[in-house]
Design an enzyme around this catalytic site. Structure first.
Site, PDB file in Angstrom:
ATOM      1  N   SER A  47       0.833  -1.210   0.000  1.00 38.81           N
ATOM      2  CA  SER A  47       0.000   0.000   0.000  1.00 38.81           C
ATOM      3  C   SER A  47       0.862   1.252   0.000  1.00 38.81           C
ATOM      4  O   SER A  47       0.337   2.362  -0.048  1.00 38.81           O
ATOM      5  CB  SER A  47      -0.942   0.015   1.206  1.00 38.81           C
ATOM      6  OG  SER A  47      -0.212  -0.085   2.408  1.00 38.81           O
ATOM      7  N   ASN A  75      -2.128  -2.152  13.603  1.00 42.01           N
ATOM      8  CA  ASN A  75      -3.589  -1.964  13.591  1.00 42.01           C
ATOM      9  C   ASN A  75      -4.013  -0.680  14.291  1.00 42.01           C
ATOM     10  O   ASN A  75      -4.851   0.070  13.784  1.00 42.01           O
ATOM     11  CB  ASN A  75      -4.291  -3.174  14.210  1.00 42.01           C
ATOM     12  CG  ASN A  75      -4.017  -4.438  13.424  1.00 42.01           C
ATOM     13  OD1 ASN A  75      -3.435  -4.388  12.343  1.00 42.01           O
ATOM     14  ND2 ASN A  75      -4.444  -5.577  13.959  1.00 42.01           N
ATOM     15  N   THR A  92     -39.272  27.502 -10.744  1.00 45.54           N
ATOM     16  CA  THR A  92     -39.628  26.142 -10.303  1.00 45.54           C
ATOM     17  C   THR A  92     -39.822  25.358 -11.597  1.00 45.54           C
ATOM     18  O   THR A  92     -40.235  25.941 -12.612  1.00 45.54           O
ATOM     19  CB  THR A  92     -40.929  26.110  -9.468  1.00 45.54           C
ATOM     20  OG1 THR A  92     -42.004  26.549 -10.300  1.00 45.54           O
ATOM     21  CG2 THR A  92     -40.854  27.011  -8.244  1.00 45.54           C
ATOM     22  N   HIS A  93     -39.501  24.094 -11.588  1.00 45.84           N
ATOM     23  CA  HIS A  93     -39.547  23.270 -12.805  1.00 45.84           C
ATOM     24  C   HIS A  93     -38.692  23.873 -13.927  1.00 45.84           C
ATOM     25  O   HIS A  93     -38.970  23.632 -15.099  1.00 45.84           O
ATOM     26  CB  HIS A  93     -40.982  23.087 -13.332  1.00 45.84           C
ATOM     27  CG  HIS A  93     -41.980  22.731 -12.281  1.00 45.84           C
ATOM     28  ND1 HIS A  93     -42.336  21.428 -12.005  1.00 45.84           N
ATOM     29  CD2 HIS A  93     -42.682  23.497 -11.420  1.00 45.84           C
ATOM     30  CE1 HIS A  93     -43.227  21.426 -11.022  1.00 45.84           C
ATOM     31  NE2 HIS A  93     -43.454  22.658 -10.653  1.00 45.84           N
ATOM     32  N   SER A 129     -13.165  26.096 -27.817  1.00 49.68           N
ATOM     33  CA  SER A 129     -13.366  24.886 -28.602  1.00 49.68           C
ATOM     34  C   SER A 129     -12.275  24.817 -29.658  1.00 49.68           C
ATOM     35  O   SER A 129     -11.847  25.844 -30.192  1.00 49.68           O
ATOM     36  CB  SER A 129     -14.745  24.949 -29.259  1.00 49.68           C
ATOM     37  OG  SER A 129     -14.761  24.133 -30.417  1.00 49.68           O
ATOM     38  N   LYS A 140     -16.851  29.692 -29.249  1.00 48.50           N
ATOM     39  CA  LYS A 140     -17.247  29.052 -27.987  1.00 48.50           C
ATOM     40  C   LYS A 140     -16.449  29.514 -26.774  1.00 48.50           C
ATOM     41  O   LYS A 140     -15.256  29.762 -26.862  1.00 48.50           O
ATOM     42  CB  LYS A 140     -17.087  27.523 -28.106  1.00 48.50           C
ATOM     43  CG  LYS A 140     -18.040  26.856 -29.068  1.00 48.50           C
ATOM     44  CD  LYS A 140     -19.486  26.883 -28.602  1.00 48.50           C
ATOM     45  CE  LYS A 140     -19.727  25.942 -27.448  1.00 48.50           C
ATOM     46  NZ  LYS A 140     -19.588  24.538 -27.809  1.00 48.50           N
ATOM     47  N   ASN A 166     -16.540  27.814 -23.067  1.00 44.28           N
ATOM     48  CA  ASN A 166     -17.216  26.738 -22.345  1.00 44.28           C
ATOM     49  C   ASN A 166     -16.942  26.792 -20.831  1.00 44.28           C
ATOM     50  O   ASN A 166     -15.812  27.013 -20.423  1.00 44.28           O
ATOM     51  CB  ASN A 166     -16.756  25.391 -22.883  1.00 44.28           C
ATOM     52  CG  ASN A 166     -17.085  25.230 -24.357  1.00 44.28           C
ATOM     53  OD1 ASN A 166     -18.115  25.721 -24.813  1.00 44.28           O
ATOM     54  ND2 ASN A 166     -16.210  24.576 -25.096  1.00 44.28           N
ATOM     55  N   GLU A 168     -18.454  22.362 -15.279  1.00 43.38           N
ATOM     56  CA  GLU A 168     -18.795  21.034 -15.819  1.00 43.38           C
ATOM     57  C   GLU A 168     -17.959  19.933 -15.169  1.00 43.38           C
ATOM     58  O   GLU A 168     -18.459  18.854 -14.844  1.00 43.38           O
ATOM     59  CB  GLU A 168     -18.578  21.005 -17.336  1.00 43.38           C
ATOM     60  CG  GLU A 168     -19.573  21.849 -18.099  1.00 43.38           C
ATOM     61  CD  GLU A 168     -19.217  21.892 -19.574  1.00 43.38           C
ATOM     62  OE1 GLU A 168     -19.789  21.102 -20.338  1.00 43.38           O
ATOM     63  OE2 GLU A 168     -18.348  22.700 -19.948  1.00 43.38           O
ATOM     64  N   TYR A 199      -9.551  -6.174  13.179  1.00 48.21           N
ATOM     65  CA  TYR A 199      -8.862  -5.712  11.977  1.00 48.21           C
ATOM     66  C   TYR A 199      -8.932  -6.754  10.873  1.00 48.21           C
ATOM     67  O   TYR A 199      -8.766  -7.952  11.111  1.00 48.21           O
ATOM     68  CB  TYR A 199      -7.377  -5.396  12.282  1.00 48.21           C
ATOM     69  CG  TYR A 199      -6.658  -4.893  11.043  1.00 48.21           C
ATOM     70  CD1 TYR A 199      -6.713  -3.557  10.679  1.00 48.21           C
ATOM     71  CD2 TYR A 199      -5.995  -5.780  10.189  1.00 48.21           C
ATOM     72  CE1 TYR A 199      -6.106  -3.101   9.521  1.00 48.21           C
ATOM     73  CE2 TYR A 199      -5.374  -5.331   9.025  1.00 48.21           C
ATOM     74  CZ  TYR A 199      -5.446  -3.991   8.700  1.00 48.21           C
ATOM     75  OH  TYR A 199      -4.854  -3.536   7.546  1.00 48.21           O
ATOM     76  N   GLN A 216      -7.151  -1.896   4.355  1.00 45.62           N
ATOM     77  CA  GLN A 216      -6.127  -1.198   3.574  1.00 45.62           C
ATOM     78  C   GLN A 216      -6.761  -0.493   2.361  1.00 45.62           C
ATOM     79  O   GLN A 216      -6.243   0.508   1.880  1.00 45.62           O
ATOM     80  CB  GLN A 216      -5.082  -2.211   3.115  1.00 45.62           C
ATOM     81  CG  GLN A 216      -3.897  -1.609   2.405  1.00 45.62           C
ATOM     82  CD  GLN A 216      -2.702  -2.549   2.424  1.00 45.62           C
ATOM     83  OE1 GLN A 216      -2.174  -2.861   3.469  1.00 45.62           O
ATOM     84  NE2 GLN A 216      -2.303  -3.032   1.268  1.00 45.62           N
TER      85      GLN A 216
HETATM   86  N1  ARG Z   1      -1.349  -1.034   5.471  1.00 47.29           N
HETATM   87  C1  ARG Z   1      -2.231  -1.547   6.471  1.00 47.29           C
HETATM   88  C2  ARG Z   1      -3.606  -0.866   6.349  1.00 47.29           C
HETATM   89  O1  ARG Z   1      -3.717   0.061   5.649  1.00 47.29           O
HETATM   90  C3  ARG Z   1      -1.653  -1.274   7.815  1.00 47.29           C
HETATM   91  C4  ARG Z   1      -2.129  -2.222   8.868  1.00 47.29           C
HETATM   92  C5  ARG Z   1      -1.636  -3.588   8.577  1.00 47.29           C
HETATM   93  N2  ARG Z   1      -1.993  -4.475   9.649  1.00 47.29           N
HETATM   94  C6  ARG Z   1      -1.860  -5.803   9.502  1.00 47.29           C
HETATM   95  N3  ARG Z   1      -2.215  -6.519  10.506  1.00 47.29           N
HETATM   96  N4  ARG Z   1      -1.422  -6.339   8.396  1.00 47.29           N
HETATM   97  O2  ARG Z   1      -4.550  -1.257   6.964  1.00 47.29           O
END
Ligand code: ARG
Length: 469
Positions: free
Chosen positions: A23, A110, A155-156, A277, A283, A285, A290, A317, A322
Site C-alpha cells: 500500500s 492496527n 420552479t420546474h 473549442s 465558444k 465553455n 462542468e 482488523y 487497507q
Molecule cells: N497497510 C495496512 C492498512 O492500511 C496497515 C495495517 C496492517 N496491519 C496488519 N495486521 N497487516 O490497513
C-alpha cells in the site's frame, strides 16, 4: 531489507502477493502523520520506563531526521516493505540501529494505521471547514455587490416569481453552511485516539494513553480496543459529508452552466475558468463548472466503496481496511480542489443584469401577485387565477408583457382591476411585500447578508486563532 515479519515463514511472498499487498504506493502520503504519532508513542515509552530514555531519544531524533528527508523528497519507498509503517521502521533501523527495533513496543500496525488515518482526516476536516468558509465569503461578496439585482426565480426550470439575485445566492450560502456544520460535527468523532489498543486487545505494557493523546491533540481515548482498530465509521461520515458538499457544488455548477449559456445569458464566467473549442471559434465553455459536476459521481462512488468495504467484516482488523485509503484520499482531494476552484472562480463571474431584467419581463412573473391583487379586491382566488391566466394568454398572443397592458386592456378581463393596478405590480412593490423571515424582500435579504457576513468572519477569526496556537 528488514521486513516487519517473516520469522515464521520459510519463503518470501510471491511477486503477485507483493503487488496485491503493498500500500506504500498510496499510503506514503500518510508519512507526516505516521511520524508524529510514532514520536508521541516513543516519548511515552521513554517516560513510562518501557524503553530506556536514551533509546526513546534516539528514536525521536531518527524520526525527525526521516521526516525531513521525506519532506525533501530524499527517500525511496520500497514496495517489498508493504506500507508506510514498514518503510519508515526500516529507515529508522537503518539510521539508528537496534534502538529503532524497539519503537514497535506496545503497539501494532492496527492501532497505528487507525491513529494515522484519524490524524490525517482531522487535518482534512479542518482544511475543508476553512475552504467552505472561504466559499461562503465569496458568494456573500457577490450577493452584496449586486443587492439590487432582480432575477426570475424558477420552479420546474420555468420562470416563477421575481427574486433578488442575492436571495438566490444566499440559498447556496445556506447549503455550504450546513456542509460546514457537518464537518464540524464529525470532527468530534474523528478526534478519538486508538493508540494503546495495539492489535485488538490492548497491551500489557504500562503505557500512558492520556499523554500520547495530549501530545497529538486528540480529544478523547477510544473506549474499546476491538472497536478502535476496526472502526471506520468516521471515514464513511467524512466521505458522506464530502459527497453532500460535492452534490451542492454540482447543483451550483449546473446553474452556472445554464446561466452562462446564451439562452439565459445571465452571467459570464472569467476566461481563467473557461475554455475554448478546438473547432468552433465562438465558444466559451464553462469547463470548471462542468468538471466539478462531473467529478461528483466519483465522490459518491468513494462513499459507496467504503460502505461496501465494511458491510461484511467481522471484528476486528481485516486487511480489507487497507482499501479504505484511496477512496478517502480521492474524496478529500477532489472536494478540496473543487472548493478551491469555486473560491477562485466566483469573483470572476460577471452578472448581466439587463439579461435578467429582460427574462423577468418576458416571464409574466407578476401573475401570482396580480391574482392576489384581484383576490384582495374580493374576486375569489380561483376566479382571479383564471382571469390572470386569460390575461397571460392575451399577452402571449399579442407579444406583450403583463406590465405593458394598459388599465383599459386589463379592465376587459375583470372590472375588479383598479387604477392602482400598475403601482401594485411594480417590481419593488412585489419584492418588498415578501417580508417574512427567510423571504426575498430587500430588507430581509439585507439582514440575511449581514448575519451571514458576521458568521463567516467569526468563523474565519476562530480558524486564524487556531492557526496561531
Ligand atoms: N497497510 C495496512 C492498512 O492500511 C496497515 C495495517 C496492517 N496491519 C496488519 N495486521 N497487516 O490497513
Amino acid at each position: 531489507m528488514p521486513q516487519l515479519w517473516g520469522g515464521r515463514f520459510h519463503s518470501s511472498p510471491h511477486d503477485l502477493m507483493e503487488q496485491l499487498g503493498e500500500s506504500v504506493s498510496f499510503d506514503a502520503r500518510l508519512a507526516p502523520w505516521d511520524i508524529r504519532a510514532s514520536i508521541a508513542h516513543a516519548r511515552m515509552l521513554g517516560q513510562c520506563g518501557i524503553l530506556p530514555k536514551s533509546d526513546a531519544d534516539a528514536i525521536i531524533q531518527g524520526l525527525q531526521a526521516i521526516a525531513a528527508d521525506i519532506a525533501a523528497g530524499n527517500v525511496v519507498w520500497e514496495k517489498a516493505l508493504e506500507d508506510v509503517h514498514g518503510n519508515i521502521e526500516a529507515m529508522l533501523i537503518a539510521r539508528i540501529g537496534d534502538a529503532g527495533k524497539k519503537l514497535h513496543t506496545a503497539r501494532s500496525r492496527n492501532d497505528q494505521i487507525a491513529a494515522d488515518v484519524r490524524l490525517w482526516t482531522r487535518d482534512q476536516v479542518d482544511a475543508i471547514i476553512r475552504l467552505l468558509n472561504g466559499l461562503q465569503r465569496v458568494i456573500v461578496d457577490a450577493a452584496e455587490a449586486h443587492q439590487d439585482v432582480v432575477m426570475p426565480g424558477y420552479t420546474h426550470l420555468q420562470p416563477a416569481q421575481p427574486v433578488l439575485l442575492a436571495h438566490h445566492l444566499l440559498a447556496y450560502v445556506e447549503m455550504f453552511k450546513r456542509d460546514q456544520e457537518r464537518f464540524q460535527q464529525l470532527r468530534f468523532r474523528v478526534n478519538v485516539m486508538p493508540l494503546g489498543s495495539a492489535a485488538l486487545a490492548g497491551t500489557p505494557h504500562p503505557g500512558n494513553r492520556e499523554q500520547v493523546a495530549r501530545e497529538l491533540g486528540f480529544d478523547a481515548l477510544s473506549e474499546n480496543s476491538m472497536d478502535a482498530v476496526s472502526d471506520r465509521d468516521y471515514l464513511i461520515e467524512f466521505c458522506a459529508a464530502s459527497a453532500l458538499t460535492m452534490m451542492h457544488l454540482s447543483r451550483w455548477s449546473e446553474e452556472l452552466i445554464l446561466w452562462s449559456s446564451p439562452a439565459f445569458g445571465f452571467i459570464e464566467i472569467g476566461d481563467a475558468f473557461t475554455t475554448g473549442s478546438s473547432i468552433m471559434p465562438q465558444k466559451k465553455n464553462p469547463d470548471a463548472a462542468e468538471l466539478t459536476r462531473g467529478k461528483t459521481g466519483a465522490v459518491y462512488a468513494d462513499l459507496m466503496a467504503l460502505l461496501t468495504l465494511m458491510k461484511g467484516l467481522p471484528l476486528t482488523y481485516n486487511r480489507d481496511f487497507q482499501e479504505d485509503k484511496q477512496p478517502a484520499f480521492h474524496a478529500s482531494d477532489t472536494l478540496q480542489l473543487c472548493l478551491s476552484v469555486f473560491i477562485a472562480m466566483t469573483p470572476t463571474i460577471q452578472i448581466r443584469r439587463e439579461k435578467m431584467e429582460t427574462a423577468l419581463r418576458e416571464g409574466y412573473m407578476e401573475a401570482t401577485d396580480l391574482a392576489d391583487y384581484l383576490a384582495a379586491k374580493g374576486v375569489p382566488f380561483r376566479e382571479a387565477h383564471r382571469i390572470v391566466g386569460e390575461m397571460v394568454r392575451f399577452c402571449i398572443e399579442n407579444r406583450k408583457t403583463l406590465d405593458a397592458l394598459t388599465f383599459e386592456e386589463m379592465r376587459r378581463f375583470s372590472d375588479a382591476v383598479g387604477e392602482d393596478v400598475h403601482e401594485a405590480l411594480a417590481m419593488d412593490v412585489l419584492l418588498a411585500r415578501r417580508d417574512q423571515v427567510g423571504a426575498t424582500s430587500p430588507k430581509r435579504v439585507a439582514e440575511a447578508l449581514r448575519s451571514a457576513r458576521a458568521r463567516i468572519e467569526a468563523q474565519a477569526e476562530a480558524d486564524a486563532a487556531l492557526e496561531i496556537i
